[in-house]
Design a protein around this motif. Structure first.
Motif, PDB file in Angstrom:
ATOM      1  N   ASP A  51       0.825  -1.201   0.000  1.00 41.78           N
ATOM      2  CA  ASP A  51       0.000   0.000   0.000  1.00 41.78           C
ATOM      3  C   ASP A  51       0.863   1.256   0.000  1.00 41.78           C
ATOM      4  OD1 ASP A  51      -2.285  -1.494  -0.060  1.00 41.78           O
ATOM      5  OD2 ASP A  51      -2.668  -1.363   2.099  1.00 41.78           O
ATOM      6  N   GLY A  52       2.156   1.092   0.186  1.00 42.65           N
ATOM      7  CA  GLY A  52       3.099   2.205   0.128  1.00 42.65           C
ATOM      8  C   GLY A  52       3.942   2.079  -1.127  1.00 42.65           C
ATOM      9  N   THR A  53       5.104   2.668  -1.098  1.00 42.23           N
ATOM     10  CA  THR A  53       6.004   2.610  -2.240  1.00 42.23           C
ATOM     11  C   THR A  53       6.940   1.423  -2.090  1.00 42.23           C
ATOM     12  OG1 THR A  53       5.953   4.998  -2.436  1.00 42.23           O
ATOM     13  CG2 THR A  53       7.772   3.870  -3.497  1.00 42.23           C
ATOM     14  N   VAL A  54       6.854   0.488  -3.009  1.00 39.10           N
ATOM     15  CA  VAL A  54       7.782  -0.639  -3.089  1.00 39.10           C
ATOM     16  C   VAL A  54       8.268  -0.674  -4.534  1.00 39.10           C
ATOM     17  CG1 VAL A  54       8.036  -3.149  -2.983  1.00 39.10           C
ATOM     18  CG2 VAL A  54       6.713  -1.971  -1.233  1.00 39.10           C
ATOM     19  N   ASP A  55       9.598  -0.644  -4.720  1.00 38.62           N
ATOM     20  CA  ASP A  55      10.167  -0.605  -6.066  1.00 38.62           C
ATOM     21  C   ASP A  55      10.290  -1.980  -6.700  1.00 38.62           C
ATOM     22  OD1 ASP A  55      10.802   2.284  -6.211  1.00 38.62           O
ATOM     23  OD2 ASP A  55      12.071   1.790  -4.496  1.00 38.62           O
ATOM     24  N   LEU A  56      10.482  -3.005  -5.866  1.00 34.82           N
ATOM     25  CA  LEU A  56      10.719  -4.351  -6.379  1.00 34.82           C
ATOM     26  C   LEU A  56      10.412  -5.360  -5.285  1.00 34.82           C
ATOM     27  CD1 LEU A  56      12.017  -6.142  -8.713  1.00 34.82           C
ATOM     28  CD2 LEU A  56      14.158  -5.923  -7.428  1.00 34.82           C
ATOM     29  N   VAL A  57       9.901  -6.522  -5.697  1.00 34.53           N
ATOM     30  CA  VAL A  57       9.707  -7.632  -4.770  1.00 34.53           C
ATOM     31  C   VAL A  57      10.777  -8.673  -5.087  1.00 34.53           C
ATOM     32  CG1 VAL A  57       8.167  -9.482  -4.028  1.00 34.53           C
ATOM     33  CG2 VAL A  57       7.251  -7.215  -4.503  1.00 34.53           C
ATOM     34  N   VAL A  58      11.499  -9.094  -4.043  1.00 31.96           N
ATOM     35  CA  VAL A  58      12.549 -10.099  -4.175  1.00 31.96           C
ATOM     36  C   VAL A  58      12.049 -11.374  -3.504  1.00 31.96           C
ATOM     37  CG1 VAL A  58      14.924 -10.726  -3.599  1.00 31.96           C
ATOM     38  CG2 VAL A  58      14.346  -8.337  -4.137  1.00 31.96           C
ATOM     39  N   VAL A  59      11.879 -12.423  -4.299  1.00 32.34           N
ATOM     40  CA  VAL A  59      11.475 -13.725  -3.769  1.00 32.34           C
ATOM     41  C   VAL A  59      12.737 -14.551  -3.600  1.00 32.34           C
ATOM     42  CG1 VAL A  59      10.157 -15.838  -4.199  1.00 32.34           C
ATOM     43  CG2 VAL A  59       9.222 -13.624  -4.898  1.00 32.34           C
ATOM     44  N   THR A  60      12.974 -15.035  -2.385  1.00 36.35           N
ATOM     45  CA  THR A  60      14.152 -15.867  -2.141  1.00 36.35           C
ATOM     46  C   THR A  60      13.720 -17.329  -2.178  1.00 36.35           C
ATOM     47  OG1 THR A  60      13.865 -15.672   0.260  1.00 36.35           O
ATOM     48  CG2 THR A  60      15.340 -14.099  -0.795  1.00 36.35           C
ATOM     49  N   ARG A  61      14.099 -17.980  -3.260  1.00 36.45           N
ATOM     50  CA  ARG A  61      13.759 -19.395  -3.454  1.00 36.45           C
ATOM     51  C   ARG A  61      14.904 -20.057  -4.202  1.00 36.45           C
ATOM     52  NH1 ARG A  61      10.585 -20.699  -7.902  1.00 36.45           N
ATOM     53  NH2 ARG A  61       9.302 -18.885  -7.511  1.00 36.45           N
ATOM     54  N   ALA A  62      15.296 -21.234  -3.739  1.00 34.34           N
ATOM     55  CA  ALA A  62      16.380 -21.971  -4.383  1.00 34.34           C
ATOM     56  C   ALA A  62      15.976 -22.396  -5.793  1.00 34.34           C
ATOM     57  CB  ALA A  62      16.747 -23.194  -3.549  1.00 34.34           C
ATOM     58  N   VAL A  63      16.957 -22.410  -6.696  1.00 36.91           N
ATOM     59  CA  VAL A  63      16.726 -22.859  -8.068  1.00 36.91           C
ATOM     60  C   VAL A  63      16.170 -24.285  -8.028  1.00 36.91           C
ATOM     61  CG1 VAL A  63      17.845 -23.444 -10.255  1.00 36.91           C
ATOM     62  CG2 VAL A  63      18.527 -21.390  -9.023  1.00 36.91           C
ATOM     63  N   GLY A  64      15.114 -24.519  -8.775  1.00 38.83           N
ATOM     64  CA  GLY A  64      14.501 -25.839  -8.845  1.00 38.83           C
ATOM     65  C   GLY A  64      13.470 -26.104  -7.771  1.00 38.83           C
ATOM     66  N   SER A  65      13.374 -25.232  -6.779  1.00 38.11           N
ATOM     67  CA  SER A  65      12.379 -25.415  -5.718  1.00 38.11           C
ATOM     68  C   SER A  65      11.003 -24.988  -6.223  1.00 38.11           C
ATOM     69  CB  SER A  65      12.728 -24.574  -4.494  1.00 38.11           C
ATOM     70  OG  SER A  65      13.930 -24.991  -3.934  1.00 38.11           O
ATOM     71  N   PRO A  66       9.954 -25.659  -5.770  1.00 38.19           N
ATOM     72  CA  PRO A  66       8.606 -25.284  -6.208  1.00 38.19           C
ATOM     73  C   PRO A  66       8.133 -24.004  -5.503  1.00 38.19           C
ATOM     74  CG  PRO A  66       8.483 -27.041  -4.592  1.00 38.19           C
ATOM     75  CD  PRO A  66       9.948 -26.824  -4.883  1.00 38.19           C
ATOM     76  N   ASP A  67       7.150 -23.349  -6.095  1.00 40.22           N
ATOM     77  CA  ASP A  67       6.516 -22.204  -5.447  1.00 40.22           C
ATOM     78  C   ASP A  67       5.896 -22.682  -4.135  1.00 40.22           C
ATOM     79  OD1 ASP A  67       7.102 -20.865  -7.773  1.00 40.22           O
ATOM     80  OD2 ASP A  67       5.045 -20.762  -8.492  1.00 40.22           O
ATOM     81  N   THR A  68       5.804 -21.771  -3.165  1.00 41.24           N
ATOM     82  CA  THR A  68       5.163 -22.116  -1.895  1.00 41.24           C
ATOM     83  C   THR A  68       4.115 -21.061  -1.559  1.00 41.24           C
ATOM     84  OG1 THR A  68       6.645 -20.845  -0.463  1.00 41.24           O
ATOM     85  CG2 THR A  68       7.349 -23.099  -1.053  1.00 41.24           C
ATOM     86  N   LEU A  69       3.216 -21.400  -0.669  1.00 42.27           N
ATOM     87  CA  LEU A  69       2.200 -20.436  -0.242  1.00 42.27           C
ATOM     88  C   LEU A  69       2.813 -19.250   0.486  1.00 42.27           C
ATOM     89  CD1 LEU A  69      -0.769 -22.694   0.912  1.00 42.27           C
ATOM     90  CD2 LEU A  69      -0.655 -21.190  -1.078  1.00 42.27           C
ATOM     91  N   ALA A  70       3.990 -19.423   1.036  1.00 46.16           N
ATOM     92  CA  ALA A  70       4.674 -18.321   1.713  1.00 46.16           C
ATOM     93  C   ALA A  70       5.050 -17.210   0.728  1.00 46.16           C
ATOM     94  CB  ALA A  70       5.916 -18.839   2.431  1.00 46.16           C
ATOM     95  N   GLU A  71       4.990 -17.483  -0.567  1.00 45.09           N
ATOM     96  CA  GLU A  71       5.345 -16.505  -1.602  1.00 45.09           C
ATOM     97  C   GLU A  71       4.149 -15.693  -2.093  1.00 45.09           C
ATOM     98  OE1 GLU A  71       7.834 -18.214  -4.752  1.00 45.09           O
ATOM     99  OE2 GLU A  71       8.182 -19.891  -3.387  1.00 45.09           O
ATOM    100  N   MET A  72       3.053 -15.708  -1.358  1.00 44.73           N
ATOM    101  CA  MET A  72       1.857 -14.991  -1.800  1.00 44.73           C
ATOM    102  C   MET A  72       2.100 -13.494  -1.967  1.00 44.73           C
ATOM    103  SD  MET A  72      -0.437 -17.008  -2.685  1.00 44.73           S
ATOM    104  CE  MET A  72      -1.755 -15.828  -2.926  1.00 44.73           C
ATOM    105  N   GLY A  73       3.090 -12.949  -1.271  1.00 39.58           N
ATOM    106  CA  GLY A  73       3.429 -11.539  -1.447  1.00 39.58           C
ATOM    107  C   GLY A  73       3.801 -11.229  -2.894  1.00 39.58           C
ATOM    108  N   ALA A  74       4.379 -12.191  -3.591  1.00 38.76           N
ATOM    109  CA  ALA A  74       4.723 -12.002  -5.006  1.00 38.76           C
ATOM    110  C   ALA A  74       3.461 -11.946  -5.861  1.00 38.76           C
ATOM    111  CB  ALA A  74       5.645 -13.115  -5.487  1.00 38.76           C
ATOM    112  N   VAL A  75       2.459 -12.727  -5.496  1.00 36.42           N
ATOM    113  CA  VAL A  75       1.177 -12.690  -6.216  1.00 36.42           C
ATOM    114  C   VAL A  75       0.526 -11.324  -6.020  1.00 36.42           C
ATOM    115  CG1 VAL A  75      -1.141 -13.703  -6.366  1.00 36.42           C
ATOM    116  CG2 VAL A  75       0.860 -15.179  -6.050  1.00 36.42           C
ATOM    117  N   CYS A  76       0.529 -10.845  -4.774  1.00 34.71           N
ATOM    118  CA  CYS A  76      -0.017  -9.512  -4.492  1.00 34.71           C
ATOM    119  C   CYS A  76       0.748  -8.443  -5.264  1.00 34.71           C
ATOM    120  CB  CYS A  76       0.035  -9.222  -2.997  1.00 34.71           C
ATOM    121  SG  CYS A  76      -1.045 -10.274  -2.011  1.00 34.71           S
TER     122      CYS A  76
END
Length: 186
Positions: A51-76
């Motif tokens: 809701d404020g100013t965010v320039d970029l979202v950084v998702v920390t996930r290992a290469v080859g790892s599946p998406d997780t529900l903890a990454e919902m911030g990236a969907v938002c």
């Protein structure tokens, strides 16, 4: 820059956070510190960092790892039209390397986001727009429409209203939509 860091697994962003902080970036999280839930706005809706100013979202996930529900911030973030990049937390990262990745991700994400806004405006105006240029700022979208021929002030206002409606339908979260309509070449 202000970066929202989203961890695929709790605690996996330590090395990435250290490199981002060393590069001078401000880091925020969408995880509620009180109980480590995946969304702080569940309890306090006004606390969402998007809701404020965010320039970029950084998702920390290992290469080859599946998406997780903890990454919902990236969907938002996608819904809020904020660029997203994935970084492998298992890779050693230096501040200057991470800074280059962030700069590239912001620039390419910004280009993609602005192109999407321009496409919806072009579609809404059909053949009435010669060119459409868009700049997206944190809570503002600026659209410059050039028409192929002269228009009366009333016709330009109608085109501006249609362009504004197209942008609002595409992005219900943007606070301000500035539209400029003029004749191509003026």
């Amino acid at each position: 820059m202000k970066l929202l860091v989203v961890e695929a697994e709790a605690g996996n962003a330590r090395t990435v956070n250290a490199a981002l902080t060393a590069a001078g970036h401000e880091l925020v999280s969408c995880v509620d510190d009180e109980d480590a839930t995946s969304c702080r706005s569940v309890r306090r809706p006004a606390s969402c960092p998007l809701d404020g100013t965010v320039d970029l979202v950084v998702v920390t996930r290992a290469v080859g790892s599946p998406d997780t529900l903890a990454e919902m911030g990236a969907v938002c973030a996608e819904r809020h039209h904020v660029p997203v990049v994935r970084m492998d937390p298992n890779t050693t990262v230096e501040a200057e390397d991470v800074d280059r990745v962030v700069a590239r991700a912001v620039a390419s994400g910004q280009d993609r986001i602005e192109a999407a806004y321009a496409a919806v405006v072009r579609a809404a105006l059909a053949d009435q727009a010669k060119t459409v240029e868009v700049l997206k700022f944190s809570a503002r979208v600026w659209v410059d429409v050039k028409t192929p021929d002269s228009r009366t002030p009333s016709e330009r206002a109608t085109l501006a209203d249609r362009a504004r409606a197209a942008v609002r339908a595409h992005d219900p979260f943007v606070d301000v939509i500035d539209i400029s309509v003029s004749t191509h070449g003026t």
